[in-house]
Design a protein around this motif. Sequence first.
Motif, short mmCIF file in Angstrom:
data_model
loop_
_atom_site.label_atom_id
_atom_site.label_comp_id
_atom_site.label_asym_id
_atom_site.label_seq_id
_atom_site.Cartn_x
_atom_site.Cartn_y
_atom_site.Cartn_z
N LEU A 82 -20.18 -26.75 90.18
CA LEU A 82 -19.49 -26.43 91.43
C LEU A 82 -20.45 -25.85 92.46
CD1 LEU A 82 -16.21 -24.86 89.98
CD2 LEU A 82 -16.51 -27.14 90.94
N GLU A 83 -21.52 -25.22 92.00
CA GLU A 83 -22.53 -24.64 92.89
C GLU A 83 -23.75 -25.53 93.03
OE1 GLU A 83 -23.39 -20.85 91.27
OE2 GLU A 83 -21.37 -20.02 91.62
N GLY A 84 -23.73 -26.72 92.40
CA GLY A 84 -24.85 -27.64 92.51
C GLY A 84 -26.00 -27.35 91.56
N HIS A 85 -25.74 -26.64 90.49
CA HIS A 85 -26.79 -26.29 89.55
C HIS A 85 -26.47 -26.88 88.17
CE1 HIS A 85 -28.26 -23.64 92.60
NE2 HIS A 85 -27.19 -22.85 92.55
N THR A 86 -27.51 -26.98 87.37
CA THR A 86 -27.36 -27.44 85.99
C THR A 86 -27.78 -26.30 85.07
OG1 THR A 86 -27.81 -29.73 86.61
CG2 THR A 86 -28.07 -29.14 84.28
N VAL A 87 -26.85 -25.83 84.24
CA VAL A 87 -27.11 -24.71 83.33
C VAL A 87 -26.84 -25.19 81.91
CG1 VAL A 87 -26.43 -22.38 82.63
CG2 VAL A 87 -26.57 -22.98 85.06
N ARG A 121 -27.65 -34.98 77.37
CA ARG A 121 -26.78 -35.69 78.32
C ARG A 121 -26.91 -35.07 79.72
NH1 ARG A 121 -22.26 -34.60 76.12
NH2 ARG A 121 -22.38 -36.29 74.58
N GLN A 122 -26.96 -33.75 79.79
CA GLN A 122 -27.10 -33.09 81.09
C GLN A 122 -28.42 -33.46 81.77
OE1 GLN A 122 -26.06 -29.01 79.43
NE2 GLN A 122 -25.15 -28.84 81.49
N ILE A 123 -29.51 -33.45 80.99
CA ILE A 123 -30.83 -33.75 81.57
C ILE A 123 -30.88 -35.20 82.04
CG2 ILE A 123 -33.28 -33.93 81.07
CD1 ILE A 123 -32.95 -31.54 79.19
N SER A 156 -36.39 -27.08 88.73
CA SER A 156 -37.13 -25.85 88.43
C SER A 156 -36.27 -24.90 87.61
CB SER A 156 -37.60 -25.18 89.72
OG SER A 156 -36.48 -24.82 90.52
N GLY A 157 -34.94 -24.88 87.92
CA GLY A 157 -34.04 -24.06 87.13
C GLY A 157 -33.94 -24.51 85.70
N ILE A 158 -33.89 -25.83 85.48
CA ILE A 158 -33.85 -26.35 84.11
C ILE A 158 -35.16 -26.06 83.39
CG2 ILE A 158 -33.66 -28.47 82.75
CD1 ILE A 158 -31.82 -29.59 84.86
N SER A 159 -36.28 -26.20 84.12
CA SER A 159 -37.58 -25.90 83.51
C SER A 159 -37.64 -24.46 83.02
CB SER A 159 -38.70 -26.17 84.52
OG SER A 159 -38.71 -27.53 84.90
N LYS A 160 -37.12 -23.55 83.81
CA LYS A 160 -37.11 -22.14 83.39
C LYS A 160 -36.20 -21.93 82.17
CE LYS A 160 -38.09 -20.37 88.02
NZ LYS A 160 -37.55 -19.55 89.16
N GLN A 161 -35.07 -22.66 82.14
CA GLN A 161 -34.17 -22.52 81.00
C GLN A 161 -34.79 -23.08 79.72
OE1 GLN A 161 -29.89 -23.46 81.83
NE2 GLN A 161 -30.68 -24.01 83.87
N GLN A 191 -40.07 -34.95 80.84
CA GLN A 191 -39.73 -35.65 82.09
C GLN A 191 -39.20 -34.69 83.14
OE1 GLN A 191 -37.08 -38.93 81.35
NE2 GLN A 191 -38.41 -39.86 79.79
N ILE A 192 -38.53 -33.64 82.69
CA ILE A 192 -38.07 -32.62 83.62
C ILE A 192 -39.26 -31.96 84.32
CG2 ILE A 192 -37.04 -30.32 83.75
CD1 ILE A 192 -34.95 -32.42 83.77
N GLN A 193 -40.29 -31.67 83.55
CA GLN A 193 -41.48 -31.05 84.15
C GLN A 193 -42.12 -31.99 85.16
OE1 GLN A 193 -42.20 -27.95 83.54
NE2 GLN A 193 -40.70 -27.67 81.88
#
Length: 632
Positions: A82-87, A121-123, A156-161, A191-193
Amino acid sequence: TQNQIVYFIRCTPVPITPANFEATVQFGTVRGSYIPALLRLLSGVFAPQIFTNTTWPESIRNHFASHLHRFLACLTDTRYKLEGHTVLYIPAEAMNMAPEVVVKDKELVQRLETSMIHWTRQIKEVLSAQESVETGENLGPLEEIEFWRNRCMDLSGISKQLVKQGVKHIESILRLAKSSYLAPFMKLAQQIQDGSRQAQSNLTFLSILKEPYEELAYMRPKDISSKLPKLISLIRIIWVNSPHYNTRERLTSLFRKMSNEIICLCCHAVSLDRIFEGHVTSSKEDLQGCIACCQAWKDHYLWAVQMHTQFSSRGWVLDQTSIFAQVDAFVQRCKDLIEVCDCQYHFARWEDGRQAPLPRFFGAQGPQITRNLLEIEDIFHKNLHTLRAVRGGILDVKNTSWHEDYNRFRTGVKDLEVMTQNLITSAFELVRDVEQGVLLLDTFHRLATREAIKRTYDKKAVDLYMLFNSELALVNRELNKKWSYLEPYMAQYSGQAHWMRILRHRIDRVMNCLSSAHFLPHIGTGEESVHTYQQMVQAIDELVRKTFQDWTLTLDKDCIRRLDTPLLRISQEKAGMLDVNFDKYETQSDSLPCCARPQLSPERDSRLSVPRAVLVWNSLICCNSGTSTTCL
C-alpha cells in the motif's frame, strides 16, 4: 481526527455480568488503518502465544502454524505494498534456535521453506515490474522517472533486508537442510543487487529529463514545438551514454511515453464543452494547434533520425510505428472534432458561442424555406446531442467505441446534406433574375465548403450565369433591331445614343452585382459570360461613337443661322399639337464640332427648355381639347 477505535464483541447471546464479562465479551483496540492494525495485532499478540504454545498436539500445532505463517506473509506483503514497498516476512519461530537443532524438525524446516518460496515470489514480482511499466500506454516520461526512483528505494530496501540477521539465519538453516529452494533464492538475491545498481544508473540519466518535461506542463501546444529538439537530444544523450538504458525496447518505450506526454498536454488544451456549446472558431484554433504540435513532434523526430544516421556509427533501430501509433490516432481524432465544429457552423449557424441571424427568403415560399432550414437545424442538434453523450472518451485514442458513434453522426450529416441540397434546389425555383440568385447563393455560401453541397452550389452558380447570358441575349437582340423605338420628343441621333446607354446600364447593373459577389465559384461558364459582356460593352460604345460621328456629318458649317428659325411649329402628325422646330441633341460641348458649340453657349441655354414647354402644351391639348384651341 480520531486515529483509533475500541471494539466490544459479545460472543454468545447471554446476559453480560461483571462475573462473565471476560468470558463473554471480546474487546480490543484498532489504531490507524485496519490492515496495519491487524498485522500489528497478530504479530505482537497472537503469533508469539501460538508459536510458543506446547500444550497443543504436535500435528495440530504444526498445521495451524503453517497456515498462520502463510497468512502473515501475505498480510505483511499487502500492508507494505500500500506504501509502494516490498517487505519480506521473517518468521520468528526459529529465531532463538540453533540451525543444527532446527534441521532436525522437518515440519519447521518446511514452514521456513514456505517463507522462502514467498520471498522468491516477491523478488520475482519486483524484478518483472519493469515489463509492466514499459507497456504502460498512458504513462509519460515523468512517470518513468518516478518509477525508477521508487524502484531504487524498493531494491535498496530489499537489499538491506537480505543482509538482516533473520534472513541469514534462515539461509543457514536451509543450507544445512540442503533445501532445493535456496539456490533459486540466492540467484534472485544476486539479481536484486545488480538491479539496484542498474536502477540507480537509470535514475541518474533519466533525471536530466525531469526539469524540461516539468516546463512543458505550463505550455500551450503551439509553444511546445520549440522545446522538442532539446528533449530529443537529451534522450540521445541517455541512449549513447547509459550502460543499462540503451536497449531498443527501453528507448522505444521512452519515445512512446514522450508521445503520450504530448497527447496529454494537447488534451488539456482542448475543451469538449466549448466544442459542443458552439464555440466553433476558438475550438478549431485549439484543435489545429494540437495537430500542428503533433506534426512538429513527428518532424523533429524524423530530422533527429536523419542527423543520427548521418553522423553516428550506431544505427537508429527504434520502432517508429509504435512510437507514433497513438499520435496518428490522436491527430485523426482532432480532425474528427474539427469536422464536428464545421458541421455546427454549416447546419446550426454557430460561430463562436453564438448563432448567426437566420437568413430571410423572398417570395411566397420564403416562410416554407425558412421552416425547412429550421427543421434541418433541429435534426442536427439531436445528432450532436447523441454524440456529446460519449464525450468522456472522445479524446481517449484507445476508446474504440468513438468510431461507431462518430460514424453514426456522419451518417446523419450525410442525410442533412441531401436535405440541404433539396432545399437549395427548391429555393432556386423562385429565382427570376440575377440579383435574386446572388442573394440566395450568398445565403448558402457557408455550406459550399461541403463537397456534396458544393456540387449543387456550383450547379446553381452555372444557372445564375445562364440567367446573365439570357439578359445579354435580350440586350443583343435589342441592339440588332434595324429601327429602335424613340419617344417623339427625342432627336434621332441623341435618342439612339441615349437608348444604347440605357441598354448598357441594364447589363452593367447585373455585372456589378456579379462582380461584388466574391463567394461565387470560378467556373468556365462564368468566364465565358464575362467575356461576352465585355464584347457587348465594347460594341455598345462603338455604336455610340459611330452615332456621334454620323450626327457630326449632318451639321452645317454655318450652324449659327439655324438659330433664326422659329422654335415652335404646328405638328404635322397630330392636329392641334405643337412640335419643336430646331435640332435636338444631348451631348457635352467639348465633344461637339467647333461650328456647333455657339448654339450651346450660356446665353442661349433658355432655348433648351422648349421641349419641356411643348410637352406641357400637348398634355393640355389632350386633357381639354375643346378650350385649348381657343386659348391658342
